[in-house]
Design a protein around this motif. Structure first.
Motif, PDB file in Angstrom:
ATOM      1  N   LEU A 262       5.371  -5.775   2.399  1.00 34.00           N
ATOM      2  CA  LEU A 262       5.090  -5.993   0.984  1.00 34.00           C
ATOM      3  C   LEU A 262       4.825  -7.463   0.669  1.00 34.00           C
ATOM      4  CD1 LEU A 262       7.788  -3.619  -0.596  1.00 34.00           C
ATOM      5  CD2 LEU A 262       5.318  -3.241  -0.499  1.00 34.00           C
ATOM      6  N   GLU A 263       5.321  -8.386   1.503  1.00 31.89           N
ATOM      7  CA  GLU A 263       5.150  -9.812   1.224  1.00 31.89           C
ATOM      8  C   GLU A 263       3.853 -10.370   1.818  1.00 31.89           C
ATOM      9  OE1 GLU A 263       8.704 -11.472   2.786  1.00 31.89           O
ATOM     10  OE2 GLU A 263       9.866 -11.150   0.929  1.00 31.89           O
ATOM     11  N   ASN A 264       3.089  -9.556   2.527  1.00 30.72           N
ATOM     12  CA  ASN A 264       1.822  -9.991   3.104  1.00 30.72           C
ATOM     13  C   ASN A 264       0.768 -10.094   1.998  1.00 30.72           C
ATOM     14  OD1 ASN A 264      -0.364 -10.575   4.711  1.00 30.72           O
ATOM     15  ND2 ASN A 264      -0.542  -8.503   5.570  1.00 30.72           N
ATOM     16  N   ARG A 265       0.229 -11.326   1.715  1.00 30.14           N
ATOM     17  CA  ARG A 265      -0.727 -11.542   0.631  1.00 30.14           C
ATOM     18  C   ARG A 265      -2.113 -11.975   1.167  1.00 30.14           C
ATOM     19  NH1 ARG A 265       3.187  -9.678  -1.412  1.00 30.14           N
ATOM     20  NH2 ARG A 265       4.195 -10.268  -3.382  1.00 30.14           N
ATOM     21  N   TYR A 284       2.893   4.667  -0.151  1.00 30.80           N
ATOM     22  CA  TYR A 284       4.280   4.180  -0.018  1.00 30.80           C
ATOM     23  C   TYR A 284       5.114   4.599  -1.235  1.00 30.80           C
ATOM     24  CZ  TYR A 284       7.912   0.737  -1.075  1.00 30.80           C
ATOM     25  OH  TYR A 284       9.079   0.143  -1.467  1.00 30.80           O
ATOM     26  N   ARG A 285       4.530   4.416  -2.409  1.00 28.20           N
ATOM     27  CA  ARG A 285       5.289   4.757  -3.634  1.00 28.20           C
ATOM     28  C   ARG A 285       5.467   6.264  -3.788  1.00 28.20           C
ATOM     29  NH1 ARG A 285       5.233   0.841  -7.756  1.00 28.20           N
ATOM     30  NH2 ARG A 285       6.406   2.420  -8.925  1.00 28.20           N
ATOM     31  N   ARG A 286       4.475   7.018  -3.315  1.00 27.78           N
ATOM     32  CA  ARG A 286       4.485   8.460  -3.558  1.00 27.78           C
ATOM     33  C   ARG A 286       5.184   9.243  -2.457  1.00 27.78           C
ATOM     34  NH1 ARG A 286      -0.498   8.641  -4.579  1.00 27.78           N
ATOM     35  NH2 ARG A 286      -1.238   9.189  -2.485  1.00 27.78           N
ATOM     36  N   LEU A 287       5.086   8.730  -1.186  1.00 30.39           N
ATOM     37  CA  LEU A 287       5.577   9.527  -0.060  1.00 30.39           C
ATOM     38  C   LEU A 287       6.787   8.913   0.638  1.00 30.39           C
ATOM     39  CD1 LEU A 287       2.114  10.401   1.537  1.00 30.39           C
ATOM     40  CD2 LEU A 287       3.474  11.814  -0.028  1.00 30.39           C
ATOM     41  N   LEU A 336      13.851  -5.488  -2.209  1.00 28.36           N
ATOM     42  CA  LEU A 336      12.719  -4.607  -1.926  1.00 28.36           C
ATOM     43  C   LEU A 336      11.867  -4.395  -3.176  1.00 28.36           C
ATOM     44  CD1 LEU A 336      11.306  -2.549   0.035  1.00 28.36           C
ATOM     45  CD2 LEU A 336      12.843  -0.828  -0.942  1.00 28.36           C
ATOM     46  N   GLU A 337      12.489  -4.103  -4.286  1.00 30.64           N
ATOM     47  CA  GLU A 337      11.747  -3.826  -5.518  1.00 30.64           C
ATOM     48  C   GLU A 337      11.044  -5.071  -6.028  1.00 30.64           C
ATOM     49  OE1 GLU A 337      14.505  -2.012  -8.214  1.00 30.64           O
ATOM     50  OE2 GLU A 337      14.010  -0.002  -7.457  1.00 30.64           O
ATOM     51  N   GLN A 338      11.649  -6.268  -5.863  1.00 29.42           N
ATOM     52  CA  GLN A 338      10.996  -7.505  -6.278  1.00 29.42           C
ATOM     53  C   GLN A 338       9.730  -7.736  -5.456  1.00 29.42           C
ATOM     54  OE1 GLN A 338      11.947  -9.246  -8.879  1.00 29.42           O
ATOM     55  NE2 GLN A 338      10.189 -10.597  -8.652  1.00 29.42           N
ATOM     56  N   ALA A 339       9.819  -7.533  -4.133  1.00 31.23           N
ATOM     57  CA  ALA A 339       8.636  -7.688  -3.281  1.00 31.23           C
ATOM     58  C   ALA A 339       7.575  -6.654  -3.644  1.00 31.23           C
ATOM     59  CB  ALA A 339       9.037  -7.545  -1.810  1.00 31.23           C
ATOM     60  N   GLU A 340       8.038  -5.463  -3.937  1.00 35.90           N
ATOM     61  CA  GLU A 340       7.121  -4.372  -4.318  1.00 35.90           C
ATOM     62  C   GLU A 340       6.357  -4.709  -5.591  1.00 35.90           C
ATOM     63  OE1 GLU A 340       7.965  -0.075  -6.202  1.00 35.90           O
ATOM     64  OE2 GLU A 340       8.912  -0.424  -4.246  1.00 35.90           O
ATOM     65  N   TYR A 343       3.749  -7.453  -4.934  1.00 41.23           N
ATOM     66  CA  TYR A 343       2.638  -6.941  -4.138  1.00 41.23           C
ATOM     67  C   TYR A 343       1.668  -6.138  -5.011  1.00 41.23           C
ATOM     68  CZ  TYR A 343       0.218  -4.780  -0.181  1.00 41.23           C
ATOM     69  OH  TYR A 343      -0.739  -4.364   0.730  1.00 41.23           O
ATOM     70  N   GLU A 344       2.212  -5.326  -5.870  1.00 43.54           N
ATOM     71  CA  GLU A 344       1.359  -4.514  -6.749  1.00 43.54           C
ATOM     72  C   GLU A 344       0.570  -5.407  -7.699  1.00 43.54           C
ATOM     73  OE1 GLU A 344       1.757  -0.546  -9.566  1.00 43.54           O
ATOM     74  OE2 GLU A 344       3.518  -1.808  -9.232  1.00 43.54           O
ATOM     75  N   GLU A 345       1.210  -6.434  -8.247  1.00 45.03           N
ATOM     76  CA  GLU A 345       0.505  -7.335  -9.154  1.00 45.03           C
ATOM     77  C   GLU A 345      -0.631  -8.062  -8.419  1.00 45.03           C
ATOM     78  OE1 GLU A 345       3.480  -9.902 -10.694  1.00 45.03           O
ATOM     79  OE2 GLU A 345       4.358  -8.377 -12.046  1.00 45.03           O
ATOM     80  N   TRP A 346      -0.383  -8.470  -7.196  1.00 49.19           N
ATOM     81  CA  TRP A 346      -1.414  -9.181  -6.430  1.00 49.19           C
ATOM     82  C   TRP A 346      -2.609  -8.270  -6.156  1.00 49.19           C
ATOM     83  CZ3 TRP A 346      -2.956  -8.205  -1.290  1.00 49.19           C
ATOM     84  CH2 TRP A 346      -3.857  -9.133  -0.772  1.00 49.19           C
ATOM     85  N   LEU A 347      -2.336  -7.027  -5.751  1.00 45.94           N
ATOM     86  CA  LEU A 347      -3.420  -6.076  -5.488  1.00 45.94           C
ATOM     87  C   LEU A 347      -4.291  -5.869  -6.727  1.00 45.94           C
ATOM     88  CD1 LEU A 347      -1.649  -3.269  -3.407  1.00 45.94           C
ATOM     89  CD2 LEU A 347      -3.419  -4.839  -2.591  1.00 45.94           C
ATOM     90  N   LEU A 348      -3.664  -5.680  -7.876  1.00 48.10           N
ATOM     91  CA  LEU A 348      -4.407  -5.415  -9.106  1.00 48.10           C
ATOM     92  C   LEU A 348      -5.231  -6.636  -9.525  1.00 48.10           C
ATOM     93  CD1 LEU A 348      -1.716  -3.413 -11.098  1.00 48.10           C
ATOM     94  CD2 LEU A 348      -3.714  -2.520  -9.892  1.00 48.10           C
TER      95      LEU A 348
END
Length: 852
Positions: A262-265, A284-287, A336-340, A343-348
């Protein structure tokens, strides 16, 4: 189970609970439960509904439990008030342990229930024994015998016992228990059998001796069970500890593997690659994550359950290995949730960055297409001149429509500005197709300016036309407001002028004439109003001709035309003289009617009092005592003749009354007498004079028949007149009683009632003068009686009690003899002879003293 146990005690206080974690939160029912099971009073509870009141009540309950030597571990008032299920159940179990389990304990039940359960279990193999209580279940004695046989089968031969022989069963049990078990005979077999419901306490006391006598054999079994139970609890707790350690290790390892991913940017150069990363994150979020969330939740549940079991079994708390505490797991999960989240913000953000240019270009094209579609045909619409032939309502509708268009135009201002802003941004970002974007944007802006100019020009034209039509509309409205009441006035005037009238007096016709004159006085003002109304209509015509207004239709506020107004006005003018002539004719007719009223009233006002005077004079003659009865009779007959001679005047009045009826005259203010009054009075006068003459004639007959002198008759009249207090020619009962007393009669109620039955046989409650004379004549005159007639018949019969037919025919005239023979009954006495007749019953029947 806990809820049912609590309700079993709370029902004693008239209440119960439905939800154990909710109903004890305010502490009120918890305090009530403790009072019921302990029999003691707790401190007064708080009745408020705030949290502080609830905590206070729960603390009072917990302090009471602690005062009984019970140690409360990790149970606080706040957890109970907050509805903590585990803490609430732990507290209730502590209460059960302290207050429900006492000396005798069989599977954690109270003394009585434990004893009953012990009895039931020991007697279960015996089919003819059913122990349900401590009274009637023991009446047949088999229960006592079964307990002894279960523990000491050599003492009783149970197979020989019979259920229908309770006395033998009871005595056998009592004797064996006393002899071999050292249990004294506390009960009497005859008392148990003879009582419908044996004493429960006595039975319990006696049965408890059996329990203590046989309980020694159970101690070893109880000790073994207790050890097994303790070991089973330890084994279960150790298994839970091992499960927790393994689950915690697996979860922490998964978190450590996932966080680096998750920390890979590292950014991607293509949209497809970025979208693939986003799809991996969604998997990851769904499964992958949901099962781990469930594992984390289950780990916390297992930890709390383990700690509760350890606390309830009085074991030390569980301490996980280093780094595997619940807090350690929660901290790792937070990382874990902080990294998650990052990561989601970076992707968007990356995806939005790549999409921005394409999105702006597409947005420009869409907004430009929508705007061009909206402006299509708008210029032609704004150049229309449809308002030149429109009515006022249509002009107002066009104005409203134009206002709506202006609002729509203003709303599209934002879109035009957005189109220009997007074009500017595309230029700043060096969009490859910027020239075409700029050309299209310039065309849109030029068209927008032209639409604004055309919109203003059309508004001015619509407002100018509206003002002109409103002036005409106001004139129409003014015309309608004045024409409607004026038209109603003319229609009302025509209706009144043609209305037929019915009057009965001079005053009424004079009132109608005055009203008509007043109406004629209003005609000049009415004519001025008519001309003013016509002037309004002429002004409308002038405006239409001056400004070349195309008027569609007529006045919308009224259907009354100037032609109608002039026609009705002319009709009103023609009806006025006709009304004048009708009122004059009716006035003459009413004058003739008034003459007839006065003529009738003058005669009626003479005849009516004359009749009343004659009635009063006749009344005085009938009660005065001037002269003899013959003189009074002659005087009355002369009155009768003079009254009959007055008949022509009555007939003349009847003729006048007929004329009044033919003229339809219904009232007459000149007299209070009607023809009906005169007729009734005249008939009463003739009836009264005739009745009075008849009364005097009857008085003469009575006087002559009874031999009453004129002086006696005068005395009777004087007495009657004196006691006729109301002067009605009749005495009521009390007046008659007073009259008799004044004349020397001394009588009781029965005698007076007898006299009243003679003088008032019809029970009218009054005594007339004729009845008074008849009574007094009987009282004073020498008349025959039934006794005198019987004495005369006895003489004819030769002093016998009967008389024969021959004696009657010999002594009496033939017709009278036959009359007696036909009516005399046969004599039935002891001295009777054939043909004997009863002259005694015949004599009494002659005077109404028996049936003839």
């Amino acid at each position: 189970t806990f809820t049912a146990w609590c309700n079993s005690h709370l029902r004693k206080a008239g209440t119960q609970i439905e939800n154990i974690e909710e109903d004890f939160r305010d502490g009120l029912k918890l305090m009530l439960l403790l009072e019921v099971i302990s029999g003691e009073r707790l401190a007064k509870p708080e009745r408020g509904k705030m949290r502080v009141h609830k905590i206070s009540n729960v603390n009072k309950a917990l302090d009471f439990i602690a005062s009984k030597g019970v140690k409360l571990v990790s149970i606080g008032a706040e957890e109970i008030v907050d509805g903590n299920v585990k803490m609430t159940l732990g507290m209730i179990w502590t209460i059960i342990l302290r207050f429900a389990i006492q000396d005798i304990s069989v599977e954690e039940t109270s003394a009585k229930e434990g004893l009953l359960l012990w009895c039931q279990r020991k007697t279960a193999p015996y089919k003819n024994v059913n122990i349900q209580n401590f009274h009637i279940s023991w009446k047949d004695g088999l229960g006592f015998c079964a307990l002894i046989h279960r523990h000491r089968p050599e003492l009783i031969d149970y197979g020989k016992l019979r259920k229908d022989d309770p006395l033998t069963n009871l005595n056998t049990a009592f004797d064996v228990a006393e002899k071999y078990l050292d249990i004294p005979k506390m009960l009497d077999a005859e008392d148990i059998i003879g009582t419908l419901r044996p004493d429960e306490k006595a039975i319990m006391t006696y049965v408890s001796c059996y329990y203590h006598a046989f309980s020694g054999a159970q101690k070893a079994e109880t000790a073994a069970n207790r050890i097994c139970k303790v070991l089973a609890v330890n084994q279960e707790n150790e298994q839970l500890m091992e499960d927790y350690e393994k689950l915690a290790s697996d979860l922490l390892e998964w978190i450590r593997r996932t966080i680096p991913w998750l920390e890979n940017r590292a950014p991607e150069n293509t949209m497809q690659a970025m979208q693939q990363k986003l799809e991996d994150f969604r998997d990851y979020r769904r499964l992958h994550k949901p099962p781990k969330v469930q594992e984390k939740c289950q780990l916390e549940i297992n930890f709390n359950t383990l700690q509760t079991k350890l606390r309830l079994s009085n074991r030390p708390a569980f301490m996980p290995s280093e780094g595997k505490m619940v807090s350690d797991i929660n901290n790792a999960w937070g990382g874990l949730e902080q990294a998650e989240k990052g990561y989601e913000e970076w992707l968007l953000n990356e995806i939005r960055r790549l999409e921005r240019l394409d999105h702006l270009a597409e947005k420009f094209r869409q907004k430009a297409s929508i705007h061009e579609s909206w402006t299509d045909g708008k210029e032609a619409m704004l150049q229309q001149k449809d308002y030149e032939t429109a009515t006022l309502s249509e002009i107002k509708a066009l104005l409203k429509k134009h206002e709506a268009f202006e609002s729509d135009l203003a709303a599209h201002q934002d879109r035009v500005e957005q189109i220009a802003a997007i074009a500017q941004e595309l230029n700043e970002l060096d969009y490859y197709d910027s020239p075409s974007v700029n050309a299209r944007c310039q065309k849109i802006c030029d068209q927008w300016d032209n639409l604004g100019a055309l919109t203003q020009k059309r508004r001015e034209a619509l407002e100018r036309t509206e003002k002109l039509l409103e002036t005409i509309d106001q004139l129409y409205l003014e015309y309608a407001k004045r024409a409607a009441p004026f038209n109603n006035w003319m229609e009302g005037a025509m209706e009144d002028l043609q209305d037929t009238f019915i009057v009965h007096t001079i005053e009424e016709i004079q009132g109608l004439t005055t009203a008509h004159e007043q109406f004629k006085a209003t005609l000049p003002d009415a004519d001025k109003e008519r001309q003013a109304i016509l002037g309004i209509h002429n002004e409308v015509s002038k405006i239409v001709q001056t400004y070349h207004v195309n008027m569609a239709g007529t006045n919308p506020y009224t259907t009354i035309t100037p032609h109608e107004i002039n026609g009705k006005w002319e009709h009103v003018r023609q009806l006025v003289p006709r009304r004048d002539q009708a009122l004059m004719e009716e006035h003459a007719r009413q004058q003739q009617n008034e003459r007839l009223r006065k003529q009738f009233g003058a005669q009626a006002n003479v005849i009516g009092p004359w009749i009343q005077t004659k009635m009063e004079e006749i009344g005085r003659i009938s009660i005065e005592m001037h002269g003899t009865l013959e003189d009074q009779l002659n005087h009355l007959r002369q009155y009768e003749k003079s009254i009959v001679n007055y008949k022509p005047k009555i007939d003349q009045l009847e003729g006048d009354h007929q004329q009044i009826q033919e003229a339809l005259i219904f009232d007459n203010k000149h007299t209070n007498y009607t023809m009906e009054h005169i007729r009734v009075g005249w008939e009463q006068l003739l009836t009264t004079i005739a009745r009075t003459i008849n009364e005097v004639e009857n008085q003469i007959l009575t006087r002559d028949a009874k031999g009453i002198s004129q002086e006696q008759m005068n005395e009777f009249r004087a007495s009657f007149n004196h006691f006729d207090r109301k002067k009605t020619g009749m005495m009521d009962c009390e007046d008659f009683r007073a009259c008799l007393i004044s004349m020397g009669y001394n009588m009781g109620e029965a005698e007076f009632a007898r006299i009243m039955s003679i003088v008032d046989p019809n029970r009218l409650g009054v005594v007339t003068f004729q009845a008074f004379i008849d009574f007094m004549s009987r009282e004073t005159a020498d008349t025959d009686t039934a006794d005198q007639v019987m004495a005369s018949f006895k003489i004819l019969a030769g002093d016998k009690n009967y008389i024969t037919v021959d004696e009657l025919r010999r002594e009496l005239p033939p017709d009278q003899a036959e009359y007696c023979i036909a009516r005399m009954a046969p004599y039935t006495g002891r001295d009777a002879v054939p043909g004997a007749l009863d002259y005694m019953s015949f004599s009494t029947a002659l005077y109404g003293e028996s049936d003839l």
